[in-house]
Enzyme design. Structure first.
Site, PDB file in Angstrom:
ATOM      1  N   ASP A 188      33.640  44.360   0.462  1.00  0.00           N
ATOM      2  CA  ASP A 188      34.514  43.926   1.688  1.00  0.00           C
ATOM      3  C   ASP A 188      34.769  45.127   2.647  1.00  0.00           C
ATOM      4  O   ASP A 188      35.060  46.347   2.468  1.00  0.00           O
ATOM      5  CB  ASP A 188      35.979  43.978   1.245  1.00  0.00           C
ATOM      6  CG  ASP A 188      36.914  43.350   2.177  1.00  0.00           C
ATOM      7  OD1 ASP A 188      36.758  43.490   3.583  1.00  0.00           O
ATOM      8  OD2 ASP A 188      37.818  42.453   1.888  1.00  0.00           O
ATOM      9  N   TYR A 213      39.007  41.616  13.502  1.00  0.00           N
ATOM     10  CA  TYR A 213      39.877  42.232  14.618  1.00  0.00           C
ATOM     11  C   TYR A 213      40.269  43.644  14.465  1.00  0.00           C
ATOM     12  O   TYR A 213      41.033  44.037  15.128  1.00  0.00           O
ATOM     13  CB  TYR A 213      41.291  41.082  14.633  1.00  0.00           C
ATOM     14  CG  TYR A 213      41.647  40.954  12.763  1.00  0.00           C
ATOM     15  CD1 TYR A 213      42.651  42.053  12.377  1.00  0.00           C
ATOM     16  CD2 TYR A 213      41.623  39.858  12.335  1.00  0.00           C
ATOM     17  CE1 TYR A 213      43.048  41.719  11.095  1.00  0.00           C
ATOM     18  CE2 TYR A 213      41.958  39.575  11.000  1.00  0.00           C
ATOM     19  CZ  TYR A 213      42.940  40.556  10.485  1.00  0.00           C
ATOM     20  OH  TYR A 213      43.141  40.440   8.948  1.00  0.00           O
ATOM     21  N   LYS A 214      39.885  44.461  13.406  1.00  0.00           N
ATOM     22  CA  LYS A 214      40.238  45.743  13.216  1.00  0.00           C
ATOM     23  C   LYS A 214      39.239  46.578  14.196  1.00  0.00           C
ATOM     24  O   LYS A 214      39.124  46.383  15.267  1.00  0.00           O
ATOM     25  CB  LYS A 214      40.011  45.947  11.629  1.00  0.00           C
ATOM     26  CG  LYS A 214      41.098  45.225  10.939  1.00  0.00           C
ATOM     27  CD  LYS A 214      41.081  45.352   9.590  1.00  0.00           C
ATOM     28  CE  LYS A 214      42.163  44.822   8.847  1.00  0.00           C
ATOM     29  NZ  LYS A 214      41.994  44.377   7.369  1.00  0.00           N
ATOM     30  N   ARG A 359      50.215  55.014   7.855  1.00  0.00           N
ATOM     31  CA  ARG A 359      48.652  55.066   8.322  1.00  0.00           C
ATOM     32  C   ARG A 359      48.284  55.317   9.480  1.00  0.00           C
ATOM     33  O   ARG A 359      48.871  54.620  10.522  1.00  0.00           O
ATOM     34  CB  ARG A 359      47.746  53.455   7.786  1.00  0.00           C
ATOM     35  CG  ARG A 359      47.728  53.322   6.243  1.00  0.00           C
ATOM     36  CD  ARG A 359      46.855  52.229   6.214  1.00  0.00           C
ATOM     37  NE  ARG A 359      47.121  51.025   7.183  1.00  0.00           N
ATOM     38  CZ  ARG A 359      46.685  49.810   7.025  1.00  0.00           C
ATOM     39  NH1 ARG A 359      45.439  49.708   6.334  1.00  0.00           N
ATOM     40  NH2 ARG A 359      47.040  48.973   7.953  1.00  0.00           N
TER      41      ARG A 359
HETATM   42  C1  LIG Z   1      42.298  43.208   6.982  1.00  0.00           C
HETATM   43  C2  LIG Z   1      41.800  42.746   5.587  1.00  0.00           C
HETATM   44  C3  LIG Z   1      41.532  41.661   5.117  1.00  0.00           C
HETATM   45  C4  LIG Z   1      41.698  40.531   6.221  1.00  0.00           C
HETATM   46  O1  LIG Z   1      41.551  39.248   5.759  1.00  0.00           O
HETATM   47  P1  LIG Z   1      41.814  37.968   6.802  1.00  0.00           P
HETATM   48  O2  LIG Z   1      41.518  36.694   5.810  1.00  0.00           O
HETATM   49  O3  LIG Z   1      40.424  37.975   7.634  1.00  0.00           O
HETATM   50  O4  LIG Z   1      43.233  38.071   7.041  1.00  0.00           O
HETATM   51  C5  LIG Z   1      40.751  41.402   4.235  1.00  0.00           C
HETATM   52  N1  LIG Z   1      40.272  42.602   3.282  1.00  0.00           N
HETATM   53  C6  LIG Z   1      40.667  43.676   3.839  1.00  0.00           C
HETATM   54  C7  LIG Z   1      40.259  44.745   2.598  1.00  0.00           C
HETATM   55  C8  LIG Z   1      41.183  43.871   4.745  1.00  0.00           C
HETATM   56  O5  LIG Z   1      41.639  45.148   5.223  1.00  0.00           O
END
Ligand SMILES: *Cc1c(COP(=O)(O)O)cnc(C)c1O
Length: 400
Positions: A188, A213-214, A359
């Protein structure tokens, strides 16, 4: 000091690719990337011209149908992948479901993951195990991960940069023992892609997912992406076998035949307006080398740690070695939640993560060393004045 660092910063010009409010220090690019300056006009064009004028014809004429693969190809260089190994689809959660399900085999029914990783990863694995009935999820402490891998393990699922501590795994060093045990790795990269240099193929990684979106600046709720190494693409199948993943969706055949390549990981019709925003987000990386982005992340976070680690009441929760972290710094404090609200009220925007972490995400494209300095000075001031005692900073909000 900060001023001279900003003057010498080879990525300083990238900030001009964004529209940021005046007088704000934005330290939450790890949760929601800033608005790309080109996004409003690009979205207006897609809405008014492609949708408004082109109507249904735009699926072909504006290339809407190919957008998931084209955006995947733009993400590929940021993560050390080939262009045909990445596609944009769904959310990280849904992509995790698809890849975890695909990676199980009749003989290997165990998913090994790190205890305390981002909850959605574990929630999805639990849901998949409940659905299938004969799947085991093992959530293991870091020191025992490698010994937990055995001939039952189908997949080692890990978040590359931890969402709380910001600690980064050595991808190659963990992929090798997973392969030795006959398992696949699923990374991930939600807190890695666009923040640090990632090289999936150099690490021999099998599967990956990540957030739009990050650090990729795709806008709130932007579609996510997934990676499948070429060597697995023919064999692995999407359990959400929707028509957009069919080899010939417009043949309307009665039976499902998966598309060759990454298109099989699509399920339903793609969100074209959201993809247009993600397109603008990915364009902010044009011409920027991942190594330069990582070097800036290291310099920003080092500068911040140097300024805050000694503040009374603060405990650094992030590794001191820049190679062992991503682009955010987590600070533990007994009053972290009201302190976060006080920081936001003083125009420095980090976020709070339960139970006691603030954070600070320093997105390398938008953050200046002067911002780091302001964030650190504001934090020191608010701690010195015990700002957390002000009831105004004790609001309960749905999103922290
Ligand atoms: C932000 C984040 C997600 C987000 O998952 P969505 O299903 O796209 O909202 C998943 N895994 C990690 C490690 C994250 O930081």
């Amino acid at each position: 000091m900060a001023h001279s660092l900003d003057l010498a910063d080879p990525l300083a010009h990238a900030r001009g690719r964004f529209r940021l409010p005046d007088g704000i220090v934005y330290a939450d690019g790890n949760s929601l990337g800033a608005l790309p300056a080109a996004a409003p006009a690009h979205l207006a064009h897609v809405v008014e011209s492609e949708w408004g004028q082109g109507l249904i014809r735009s699926w072909n004429d504006a290339g809407w149908i190919d957008a998931p693969a084209q955006l995947g190809a733009r993400i590929a260089p940021l993560i050390g992948a080939h262009a045909d190994e990445v596609i944009v689809a769904d959310s990280v959660s849904v992509n995790l479901f698809k890849l975890l399900a695909a990676g199980l085999t009749p003989r290997r029914r165990t998913i090994v993951t790190l205890a305390g990783d981002f909850p959605t990863d574990s929630y999805i694995a639990q849901g998949l195990a409940n659905l299938l009935g004969n799947v085991t999820l093992r959530e293991i402490p870091l020191a025992d991960i490698v010994t937990a891998l055995d001939d039952q393990t189908a997949i080692l699922l890990l978040t590359h940069v931890h969402y709380q501590s910001g600690a980064r795994h050595d991808m190659a060093a963990l992929t090798a023992p997973a392969h030795a045990a006959g398992a696949l790795t699923l990374w991930d990269l939600s807190h890695s892609a666009g923040a640090i240099a990632v090289d999936l193929n150099a690490a021999n990684a099998d599967l990956a997912v990540g957030c739009g979106y990050k650090f990729l600046n795709g806008g709130p709720g932007a579609p996510a992406w997934l990676f499948v190494a070429r060597r697995h693409q023919k064999r692995l199948e999407n359990p959400l076998s929707g028509w957009m993943g069919h080899a010939r969706p417009f043949a309307f055949e009665p039976g499902y035949t998966p598309a060759p390549g990454m298109a099989r990981w699509l399920a339903g019709t793609m969100p074209i307006l959201a993809l247009a925003a993600l397109n603008a987000g990915l364009a902010t990386f044009d011409g920027l080398a991942p190594a330069a982005i990582e070097a800036k992340a290291a310099a920003l976070t080092t500068h911040f740690i140097d300024r805050v680690a000694h503040i009374p009441g603060i405990t650094l929760a992030t590794p001191r070695d820049p190679a062992a972290r991503g682009a955010h710094v987590a600070l533990a404090h007994d009053h972290a939640q009201p302190l976060t609200q006080a920081l936001i009220a003083h125009r420095v925007i980090p976020d709070f993560r339960t139970p006691n972490l603030i954070r600070f995400g320093f997105a390398p494209l938008t953050s200046r060393f002067a911002d780091v300095e302001t964030a650190a000075a504001t934090l020191a001031h608010l701690i010195e004045t015990q700002a957390w005692t002000n009831p105004a900073y004790h609001q309960s909000r749905k999103v922290t």
